[in-house]
Design a protein around this motif. Structure first.
Motif, PDB file in Angstrom:
ATOM      1  N   ARG A  32       0.828  -1.208   0.000  1.00  0.00           N
ATOM      2  CA  ARG A  32       0.000   0.000   0.000  1.00  0.00           C
ATOM      3  C   ARG A  32       0.865   1.261   0.000  1.00  0.00           C
ATOM      4  N   GLU A  33       1.934   1.238   0.768  1.00  0.00           N
ATOM      5  CA  GLU A  33       2.835   2.397   0.818  1.00  0.00           C
ATOM      6  C   GLU A  33       3.518   2.609  -0.532  1.00  0.00           C
ATOM      7  N   LEU A  34       3.881   1.527  -1.193  1.00  0.00           N
ATOM      8  CA  LEU A  34       4.555   1.630  -2.491  1.00  0.00           C
ATOM      9  C   LEU A  34       3.630   2.181  -3.573  1.00  0.00           C
ATOM     10  N   LYS A  35       2.321   2.035  -3.394  1.00  0.00           N
ATOM     11  CA  LYS A  35       1.361   2.536  -4.381  1.00  0.00           C
ATOM     12  C   LYS A  35       1.104   4.034  -4.248  1.00  0.00           C
ATOM     13  N   ARG A  36       1.535   4.611  -3.144  1.00  0.00           N
ATOM     14  CA  ARG A  36       1.340   6.051  -2.954  1.00  0.00           C
ATOM     15  C   ARG A  36       2.163   6.811  -3.996  1.00  0.00           C
ATOM     16  N   PRO A  37       1.708   8.007  -4.382  1.00  0.00           N
ATOM     17  CA  PRO A  37       2.460   8.799  -5.367  1.00  0.00           C
ATOM     18  C   PRO A  37       3.908   9.055  -4.936  1.00  0.00           C
ATOM     19  N   VAL A  38       4.099   9.328  -3.658  1.00  0.00           N
ATOM     20  CA  VAL A  38       5.448   9.534  -3.128  1.00  0.00           C
ATOM     21  C   VAL A  38       5.569   8.700  -1.843  1.00  0.00           C
ATOM     22  N   SER A  41      10.036   6.821   2.517  1.00  0.00           N
ATOM     23  CA  SER A  41      11.146   5.876   2.645  1.00  0.00           C
ATOM     24  C   SER A  41      11.345   5.422   4.090  1.00  0.00           C
ATOM     25  N   VAL A  42      11.078   6.303   5.050  1.00  0.00           N
ATOM     26  CA  VAL A  42      11.230   5.931   6.463  1.00  0.00           C
ATOM     27  C   VAL A  42      10.177   4.894   6.853  1.00  0.00           C
ATOM     28  N   LYS A  48       9.631  -2.811   6.457  1.00  0.00           N
ATOM     29  CA  LYS A  48      10.463  -3.906   5.945  1.00  0.00           C
ATOM     30  C   LYS A  48      11.309  -4.531   7.051  1.00  0.00           C
ATOM     31  N   ARG A  49      11.798  -3.717   7.958  1.00  0.00           N
ATOM     32  CA  ARG A  49      12.565  -4.264   9.092  1.00  0.00           C
ATOM     33  C   ARG A  49      11.673  -5.114   9.988  1.00  0.00           C
ATOM     34  N   GLN A  50      10.465  -4.643  10.241  1.00  0.00           N
ATOM     35  CA  GLN A  50       9.517  -5.417  11.047  1.00  0.00           C
ATOM     36  C   GLN A  50       9.200  -6.743  10.371  1.00  0.00           C
ATOM     37  N   ARG A  51       8.974  -6.682   9.060  1.00  0.00           N
ATOM     38  CA  ARG A  51       8.653  -7.903   8.314  1.00  0.00           C
ATOM     39  C   ARG A  51       9.823  -8.883   8.358  1.00  0.00           C
ATOM     40  N   LEU A  52      11.036  -8.386   8.259  1.00  0.00           N
ATOM     41  CA  LEU A  52      12.219  -9.253   8.319  1.00  0.00           C
ATOM     42  C   LEU A  52      12.359  -9.892   9.701  1.00  0.00           C
TER      43      LEU A  52
END
Length: 79
Positions: A32-38, A41-42, A48-52
């Motif tokens: 969902r975050e990647l689909k945002r226009p901008v 990155s934080v 991604k760290r939580q997912r890892l």
């Protein structure tokens, strides 16, 4: 003794199911975050760290589950 092993296996299976659910939720949040226009990155880095961390915990859980099953000689269920 076998009841202790079965209880441990059940507990680990429940933990693994909860971790898989959290991992899926984080994956959806990242998408969902990647689909945002901008994309932020934080936010992405944090998610991604939580997912890892969740994935690492899943690997440890599966390893412990396999060990509990082999020590108790229980039949393996699909994980």
């Amino acid at each position: 003794m076998k009841n202790d092993v079965r209880l441990k296996v059940f507990s680990l299976e429940a933990r693994l199911a909860k971790l898989r659910s959290k991992h899926g939720t984080l994956k959806a949040l990242i998408a969902r975050e990647l689909k945002r226009p901008v994309p932020c990155s934080v936010t992405l880095q944090t998610l991604k760290r939580q997912r890892l961390r969740i994935k690492d915990e899943m690997v440890r859980c599966v390893s412990r589950l396999q060990g509990a099953r082999s020590s108790g000689r229980l039949q393996e269920r699909s994980v």
